[in-house]
Design a protein around this motif. Structure first.
Motif, PDB file in Angstrom:
ATOM      1  N   ALA A 124       0.820  -1.206   0.000  1.00 55.41           N
ATOM      2  CA  ALA A 124       0.000   0.000   0.000  1.00 55.41           C
ATOM      3  C   ALA A 124       0.856   1.259   0.000  1.00 55.41           C
ATOM      4  O   ALA A 124       0.576   2.218  -0.727  1.00 55.41           O
ATOM      5  N   ALA A 125       1.898   1.286   0.819  1.00 57.72           N
ATOM      6  CA  ALA A 125       2.747   2.472   0.894  1.00 57.72           C
ATOM      7  C   ALA A 125       3.415   2.747  -0.445  1.00 57.72           C
ATOM      8  O   ALA A 125       3.500   3.893  -0.896  1.00 57.72           O
ATOM      9  N   ILE A 126       3.898   1.692  -1.105  1.00 56.05           N
ATOM     10  CA  ILE A 126       4.525   1.856  -2.416  1.00 56.05           C
ATOM     11  C   ILE A 126       3.491   2.319  -3.438  1.00 56.05           C
ATOM     12  O   ILE A 126       3.773   3.178  -4.292  1.00 56.05           O
ATOM     13  N   ALA A 127       2.283   1.783  -3.346  1.00 55.78           N
ATOM     14  CA  ALA A 127       1.223   2.179  -4.282  1.00 55.78           C
ATOM     15  C   ALA A 127       0.895   3.654  -4.153  1.00 55.78           C
ATOM     16  O   ALA A 127       0.644   4.340  -5.157  1.00 55.78           O
ATOM     17  N   VAL A 129      -5.551  -1.780   0.982  1.00 58.32           N
ATOM     18  CA  VAL A 129      -5.392  -2.290  -0.380  1.00 58.32           C
ATOM     19  C   VAL A 129      -6.219  -1.488  -1.370  1.00 58.32           C
ATOM     20  O   VAL A 129      -5.722  -1.054  -2.414  1.00 58.32           O
ATOM     21  N   TRP A 130      -7.488  -1.232  -1.023  1.00 63.55           N
ATOM     22  CA  TRP A 130      -8.395  -0.664  -2.015  1.00 63.55           C
ATOM     23  C   TRP A 130      -8.308   0.846  -2.178  1.00 63.55           C
ATOM     24  O   TRP A 130      -8.610   1.372  -3.258  1.00 63.55           O
ATOM     25  N   ILE A 131      -7.895   1.554  -1.154  1.00 61.36           N
ATOM     26  CA  ILE A 131      -7.777   3.008  -1.321  1.00 61.36           C
ATOM     27  C   ILE A 131      -6.723   3.372  -2.374  1.00 61.36           C
ATOM     28  O   ILE A 131      -7.005   4.165  -3.279  1.00 61.36           O
ATOM     29  N   PRO A 132      -5.496   2.826  -2.307  1.00 67.78           N
ATOM     30  CA  PRO A 132      -4.556   3.162  -3.390  1.00 67.78           C
ATOM     31  C   PRO A 132      -4.997   2.659  -4.752  1.00 67.78           C
ATOM     32  O   PRO A 132      -4.738   3.309  -5.769  1.00 67.78           O
ATOM     33  N   VAL A 133      -5.687   1.511  -4.785  1.00 69.23           N
ATOM     34  CA  VAL A 133      -6.178   0.997  -6.071  1.00 69.23           C
ATOM     35  C   VAL A 133      -7.166   1.987  -6.687  1.00 69.23           C
ATOM     36  O   VAL A 133      -7.063   2.354  -7.868  1.00 69.23           O
TER      37      VAL A 133
END
Length: 445
Positions: free
Chosen positions: A63-66, A266-270
């Protein structure tokens, strides 16, 4: 007390490698990890392998990388600048409007990008010239922008938050989702204070309204940039699906815990990447080779944050295997001080460590210990973690080492030393106080 000695060596090695040898924080975290694992003696290789393997499987690492990639892609589009135009249209005619616009724009950017230097560069490149044109001194213009840099830490889903909640000590006390609402409220308290500080700055320094020639009419800015407001849906939709009344209703309807299926981290950066790609499609590459180049340009930032987070998580795992949580519990049980003294002591320690280090490195070094100390004194874990992140958010306003100070001063064309005193008075010490008040329950989260 082997693990406590390992913790001390870990913190020292990070500070020396980053602040004394002037190496990047990614390298410092690797050195810190190796120093920590060295305390395992003959078990060095097995502890190192296990710790790195565990760190690589963390959802928060992805997530952080995303989020880093999302912020880089977003920087290629005009979305955030249009959002700032809307704020300027609404506030530019107000006395000191550029100052308020800078703070609100910094808050909007920080809630998505979270990187202090990036917030300073993106917002400051526009608002600092506006402030100077409106009669704000170059030093105060740089001070206002640098003072907002740490807001990314006080809003959910920053890399710093992931480092803290993913550590072995804190992950045993709370789930990742538990901190979302408390940290959001803590961030709003910090934003509210900055608006109060802006009011004081405007009155004390005699700042006037912006030149009408620099204003975009509200109807035009909203007409052109209203789609930028949709970026907030990337945060709002997952929150609505998993938390509050709608989350409970979905849980009842499905008979399961929706949060297990819809992971916020997971879904917020997506969703954010998807929205940026859709809303900013006209400014983004059209061919695969161009996308490869664009994403490749983010590699240095991804590399540093990736190594930093993996190193932090791996070190936390190594410290846990050495028995740090149990040893800290034994030591902390010996402390007998009123909560207000403990809160101040923890806050001062975190702020002091954040002077030479970034907020992320500070959380990796002492964040879990700080949270455990407050929890041991009876503070709920999400509240303690939120307060500690507020303490760490002073990194952008802590002279003399904070990178945002030099970014803002470079844009303003002013000697950075001239910002040190106002940064401490207007931002660093008051944010420290906010963290203490959150710990004590004076400011509810």
């Amino acid at each position: 007390m082997l693990a406590i000695w390992a913790l001390g060596a870990y913190i020292t090695s990070i500070i020396v490698w980053n602040a004394v040898f002037k190496r990047n924080i990614g390298e410092a975290m690797v050195v810190g990890l190796l120093v920590t694992v060295a305390f395992a003696g003959s078990g060095f290789l097995s502890v190192l392998a296990h710790s790195v393997a565990e760190a690589m499987q963390e959802q928060v690492t992805y997530a952080a990388i995303a989020f880093v990639v999302a912020s880089h892609v977003m920087g290629q589009t005009p979305l955030l600048m249009r959002l700032i135009d809307i704020l300027n249209s609404l506030l530019g005619r107000v006395r000191g409007g550029p100052v308020y616009t800078s703070i609100l724009g910094g808050g909007a950017f920080a809630s998505i990008a979270h990187i202090g230097a990036a917030v300073t560069a993106a917002v400051g490149s526009i608002t600092i010239p506006w402030m100077k044109r409106s009669g704000v001194s170059p030093a105060m213009s740089a001070t206002v922008v640098a003072g907002c840099a740490g807001m990314g830490i006080t809003f959910p889903f920053s890399g710093t938050m992931f480092i803290l909640i993913g550590s072995a000590g804190v992950s045993q006390l709370m789930d990742a989702e538990d901190i979302v609402i408390p940290l959001l409220i803590a961030g709003l308290w910090c934003l509210l204070y900055r608006l109060v500080a802006a009011f004081i700055i405007v009155r004390r320094h005699g700042i006037q309204a912006m030149d009408p020639a620099d204003l975009v009419p509200a109807r035009q800015s909203i007409s052109v940039g209203w789609t930028s407001l949709l970026l907030l849906a990337a945060i709002a939709v997952p929150l609505l699906l998993t938390l509050g009344p709608t989350g409970r209703a979905l849980n009842d309807w499905t008979g399961t815990d929706v949060a297990d299926a819809v992971s916020l981290v997971v879904w917020i950066p997506v969703l954010l990447v998807a929205l940026v790609a859709f809303l900013g499609r006209s400014a983004l590459p059209k061919r695969a080779s161009q996308w490869w180049t664009l994403l490749g340009d983010s590699a240095p930032r991804v590399g540093v944050i990736g190594v930093t987070i993996v190193g932090a998580f791996a070190a936390s795992e190594a410290l846990a295997s050495l028995g740090l949580p149990e040893q800290l519990t034994a030591v902390l049980s010996l402390l007998d001080a009123p909560l207000w003294i403990l809160a101040i002591a923890v806050g001062v320690l975190v702020v002091a460590v954040a002077i030479p280090l970034t907020g992320s490195a500070t959380m990796a070094a002492i964040g879990p210990v700080a949270v455990a100390t407050l929890v041991g004194a009876g503070v709920p874990a999400p509240v303690a973690a939120s307060a500690v992140l507020v303490f760490a958010s002073t990194e952008g306003a802590s002279p003399p080492s904070a990178a945002p100070i030099y970014v803002a001063s470079g844009i303003a064309g002013v000697d950075p030393v001239r910002t040190f005193k106002p940064l401490i008075g207007y931002f660093c010490l008051p944010i420290l106080a906010i963290g203490v008040f959150i710990t004590l329950g004076v400011l509810p989260v």
